[in-house]
Write a protein that holds these residues in place. Structure first.
Motif, PDB file in Angstrom:
ATOM      1  N   VAL A  41       0.810  -1.221   0.000  1.00 47.07           N
ATOM      2  CA  VAL A  41       0.000   0.000   0.000  1.00 47.07           C
ATOM      3  C   VAL A  41       0.844   1.273   0.000  1.00 47.07           C
ATOM      4  N   VAL A  42       2.127   1.156   0.335  1.00 47.31           N
ATOM      5  CA  VAL A  42       2.987   2.343   0.333  1.00 47.31           C
ATOM      6  C   VAL A  42       3.504   2.624  -1.076  1.00 47.31           C
ATOM      7  N   GLN A  44       2.646   1.624  -4.497  1.00 49.80           N
ATOM      8  CA  GLN A  44       1.491   0.908  -5.014  1.00 49.80           C
ATOM      9  C   GLN A  44       1.710   0.083  -6.270  1.00 49.80           C
ATOM     10  N   TYR A  84      -6.943  -2.485   5.057  1.00 49.83           N
ATOM     11  CA  TYR A  84      -6.416  -1.657   3.968  1.00 49.83           C
ATOM     12  C   TYR A  84      -7.331  -1.580   2.750  1.00 49.83           C
ATOM     13  N   PHE A  87      -7.860  -2.229  -1.901  1.00 52.39           N
ATOM     14  CA  PHE A  87      -6.618  -1.758  -2.516  1.00 52.39           C
ATOM     15  C   PHE A  87      -5.483  -2.759  -2.403  1.00 52.39           C
TER      16      PHE A  87
END
Lengths: 145, 178
Positions: A41-42, A44, A84, A87
């Motif tokens: 998630v950081v 992507q 999260y 995503f």
């Protein structure tokens, strides 16, 4: 470098594979497959298998722990989605919101095909229509000359 | 017929333009919508930075608050810090700090240097509470209602604009007319 430091380093390197819980080959394969379908998630555009972001490391650790604890793939995915959102999934679930995502490309392809057929038919017509009969044309010319 | 020939590609182009315009206006694509909004905050029990006493999620229920994930190593946290100070001092907002993946010494030193806007700071040394809150990069700020429900999540340094537009109305509504 003093002696004990070298020893400590050797000991650490030797121990490190033991510190991570070893998974049997089949489970390891399941673990790797799962990681490859989860999005970091950081960063992507990377999977959590590829990413070195600290969060990706945490998530890898979570997945490994939960697999070792006997949880199913669906349960682990559910765990991540609760935190999260969708995503994290590189394979988004089929929902009303994602209909366009899943079927949009096929729709575009059909639209393109329909247009292509239409235009090729339209452009073929002018070629076939003025198929004049040379003999008749000559007779017509002879009559009026 | 020829009008249709020009109208069809024109309409297709228009549709594409509208689609792309929506995509551009959607804002920062790296911002992930939180699935936690509208749900009770996740359970946790963390030691308090000041005295080591354990504080659980239930103990934070009863009053609307901000829960702010920060760390002494986080540069974005320094950016939002003056605003947090102002919110705490001027507006009397209760802010709980979650010291994310940090060491107590570094956190204490940081607060001594920059000032402490937090009503209390809880130590999330391993980032487990962060994981349960779906934190993916500090700073992140959650608006929690008096009933313990998460009302809103702000990703990145808190801004004046976000405070005025998103957070103040939620806190005001949660507090009732004052």
């Amino acid at each position: 470098m003093s002696h004990w430091r070298g020893w400590a380093l050797a000991l650490l390197l030797g121990l490190s594979p033991l510190m991570a819980q070893e998974l049997d080959p089949a489970t390891e394969q399941r673990y790797q497959k799962m990681l490859a379908e989860l999005r970091c998630v950081v960063c992507q555009n990377q999977t959590i298998a590829e990413s070195n972001a600290p969060l990706a490391q945490d998530l890898r650790e979570q997945v490994r722990k939960q697999i070792a604890a006997g949880r199913s793939d669906a349960e682990i995915r559910q765990y991540l989605v609760e935190r999260y959102s969708d995503f994290v999934l590189y394979r988004p679930p089929l929902r009303p919101r994602t209909l366009l995502l899943w079927f949009g490309p096929a729709l575009l392809l059909l639209l393109g095909l329909a247009l292509a057929i239409r235009f090729s038919r339209a452009s073929r017509k002018p070629v076939t229509v003025p198929a004049a009969d040379d003999e008749a044309l000559r007779r017509l010319l002879d009559k009026h000359s | 017929m020829s009008a249709l020939r020009y109208a069809v590609p024109g309409l297709l182009l228009l549709a594409l333009v509208i689609l792309l315009a929506f995509g551009l206006r959607r804002g920062d694509p790296s911002e992930i919508p939180s699935p936690l909004v509208g749900k009770p905050m996740p359970a946790f029990a963390l030691p308090r930075l000041q005295d080591g006493a354990m504080v659980s999620a239930e103990q934070l229920v009863g009053q609307p608050r901000l829960i702010n994930f920060w760390a002494s190593w986080c540069t974005g946290c320094q950016v939002e810090h003056p605003l947090l100070m102002q919110l705490a001092r001027v507006h009397g907002v209760e802010i709980v700090g979650m010291d994310y993946k940090d060491t107590p010494d570094a956190a204490t030193a940081w607060l001594a240097r920059h000032g402490n806007p937090y009503q209390q700071v809880l130590r999330d040394d391993a980032g487990t509470a962060g994981l349960d809150f779906g934190v993916y990069g500090v700073p992140e700020t959650f608006v929690v209602g008096a009933d313990g429900q998460i009302l809103h999540k702000h990703v990145g340094p808190l801004t004046e604009e976000a405070w005025v537009q998103d957070i103040a109305p939620l806190l005001g509504a949660a507090r009732g007319p004052t």
